[in-house]
Write a protein that holds these residues in place. Structure first.
Motif, PDB file in Angstrom:
ATOM      1  N   TYR B 251       0.830  -1.205   0.000  1.00  0.00           N
ATOM      2  CA  TYR B 251       0.000   0.000   0.000  1.00  0.00           C
ATOM      3  C   TYR B 251       0.868   1.260   0.000  1.00  0.00           C
ATOM      4  CZ  TYR B 251      -3.323   3.464   1.870  1.00  0.00           C
ATOM      5  OH  TYR B 251      -4.079   4.587   2.073  1.00  0.00           O
ATOM      6  N   GLU B 252       1.906   1.248   0.844  1.00  0.00           N
ATOM      7  CA  GLU B 252       2.788   2.415   0.929  1.00  0.00           C
ATOM      8  C   GLU B 252       3.567   2.608  -0.368  1.00  0.00           C
ATOM      9  OE1 GLU B 252       4.886   1.473   4.501  1.00  0.00           O
ATOM     10  OE2 GLU B 252       3.127   1.947   5.726  1.00  0.00           O
ATOM     11  N   LEU B 255       1.267   4.082  -2.926  1.00  0.00           N
ATOM     12  CA  LEU B 255       1.039   5.502  -2.653  1.00  0.00           C
ATOM     13  C   LEU B 255       2.221   6.338  -3.136  1.00  0.00           C
ATOM     14  CD1 LEU B 255      -0.492   5.836   0.955  1.00  0.00           C
ATOM     15  CD2 LEU B 255      -1.618   6.184  -1.245  1.00  0.00           C
ATOM     16  N   GLY B 258       2.169   6.799  -6.699  1.00  0.00           N
ATOM     17  CA  GLY B 258       0.960   7.453  -7.180  1.00  0.00           C
ATOM     18  C   GLY B 258       0.057   6.498  -7.938  1.00  0.00           C
ATOM     19  N   SER B 259       0.223   5.211  -7.662  1.00  0.00           N
ATOM     20  CA  SER B 259      -0.583   4.221  -8.363  1.00  0.00           C
ATOM     21  C   SER B 259      -1.971   4.121  -7.732  1.00  0.00           C
ATOM     22  CB  SER B 259       0.123   2.863  -8.277  1.00  0.00           C
ATOM     23  OG  SER B 259      -0.733   1.855  -8.734  1.00  0.00           O
ATOM     24  N   ILE B 262      -3.816  -1.142  -6.367  1.00  0.00           N
ATOM     25  CA  ILE B 262      -2.811  -1.825  -5.566  1.00  0.00           C
ATOM     26  C   ILE B 262      -3.139  -3.305  -5.560  1.00  0.00           C
ATOM     27  CG2 ILE B 262      -1.663  -1.862  -3.322  1.00  0.00           C
ATOM     28  CD1 ILE B 262      -3.252   0.815  -2.784  1.00  0.00           C
TER      29      ILE B 262
END
Lengths: 94, 294
Positions: B251-252, B255, B258-259, B262
């Motif tokens: 997840y990080e 982020l 900028g995707s 996920i």
């Protein structure tokens, strides 16, 4: 001042407890404690002091207190004395 | 995270030995009972004993007191003696309406003011033990900001429902579901009823697994032997912790790139999955299960 009008009892003879019986006493006799305890030599004075102080805090000046201790902590002794006095005074003591 | 209440252990309020030792077994909460565990002839003695124990013994866990219902001849006297000792929580049994909670709340508010305690510092939980209570579960759960948890009082509830205990537990399905949903909607915890066959470890373990899956936060226990079993079942497994860590890492990374989409091992990760992973890790951290974690 709160007056004990009848005998009353609180507590049990289980381990860690104390059975306290309070009874009326003549005016001026003070708080007379009869104690039985397996630790009477080491803690007898302390137990009697807790009983006496609790009774006085409840407003009692004269009483005969019989205590059969089974290794109770001070907080247990205090609770049992308060309950016995409340029962003996028909709910006057808090 | 919220205070853990995996195990809430009942302790009879008129037994000095049990009161003194109650803190040593590792329960998240101990509940001193002056209700069903105490005969009507010993209510006065039990409340004095419990109040004095709370005042004088330093317990390493949350301390709650199960009082008698406010409509009985004992409930108000219980509160009058016990509140000045400042328990962490009052557990009201047989809650049926929001008014029950508000009545107790009002008495606690007055006691906090009189004793100089911080307003709102004494929490509440309620046990629902009737069908009427189940129907009013959300109103009970949300009646006061003091409310921290909703529990089921199993035996009384089953008597009211006109059924009895089984090994599969289906008789509790409606009540457990309603309790969890109501508690979650109100933002508080859900605690399951006791399991009284203390020698049946397998049955106990199965029941904890079931209620954990339903969403419960913890279980009432009646014997210190039950505490570790509850904690074992509620603890996340190493596999769950590893998975949660991978989810948050993915997840990080997404982020940072900028995707918008996920995935982890071909499975999509969205908000609820991230939230679940965060919860699992917070739980693991609270239990000290992650090396190097804060």
């Amino acid at each position: 001042m709160v007056k004990i009008t009848k005998p009353a009892q609180a507590g049990t003879v289980e381990s860690n407890d104390i059975m306290v019986t309070v009874a009326p006493a003549e005016s001026g006799s003070g708080i007379v404690v009869e104690l039985t305890s397996p630790v009477i030599k080491k803690y007898g004075k302390q137990i009697c002091a807790v009983i006496e102080k609790t009774a006085k805090d409840c407003g009692i000046q004269d009483a005969l207190v019989n205590a059969n201790d089974k290794g109770a902590l001070d907080c247990t002794i205090e609770a049992r004395v308060k309950t016995a006095i409340a029962r003996a005074c028909a709910g006057e003591a808090k | 995270m919220a205070r853990m209440r995996r195990s809430m252990m009942f302790v009879p309020g008129n037994n000095p030995g049990m009161l003194i030792n109650a803190g040593i077994y590792g329960a998240d909460t101990i509940i001193f009972c002056v209700e069903d565990a105490v005969s009507v002839y010993e209510k006065d003695a039990a409340r004095q004993l419990v109040a004095n124990a709370i005042r004088n013994i330093k317990y390493p866990c949350e301390v709650a007191v199960r009082i008698n219902h406010i409509s009985t001849p004992y409930g108000r006297d219980d509160l009058a003696v016990i509140l000045p000792a400042k328990p962490d929580m009052i557990r009201l049994p047989k809650a049926e309406t929001a008014a029950d909670i508000l009545d107790v709340d009002e008495i606690i508010t007055a006691a906090e003011k009189k004793c100089g305690f911080e307003a709102g510092s004494i929490k509440m939980m309620a046990a629902i033990e009737t069908c009427k209570g189940i129907m009013n579960a959300y109103e009970i759960a949300s009646a006061s900001p003091r409310m921290e948890a909703l529990a089921i009082g199993g035996e009384d509830y089953l008597a009211d429902l006109r059924t009895s205990r089984t090994t599969h537990g289906d008789e509790f399905l409606a009540a457990r579901s309603q309790i969890v949903v109501a508690a979650r909607a109100a933002g508080i915890q859900a605690i399951d009823t006791v399991y009284s066959d203390i020698n049946n470890e397998e049955g106990f373990r199965n029941e904890i697994t079931r209620i954990k899956e339903l969403g419960f936060d913890g279980k009432s226990v009646i014997n210190p032997r039950q505490i570790k079993i509850v904690h074992d079942v509620f603890a996340p497994t190493q596999k769950e912790i590893d998975h949660a860590e991978r989810v948050l890492k993915a997840y990080e990374e997404a982020l940072a790139k900028g995707s918008g989409v996920i995935s982890l091992n071909g499975k999509m990760i969205d908000g609820p999955i991230v939230a679940r992973a965060e919860r699992a890790l917070a739980y693991a951290d609270a239990l000290g299960m992650r090396k190097g974690a804060k």
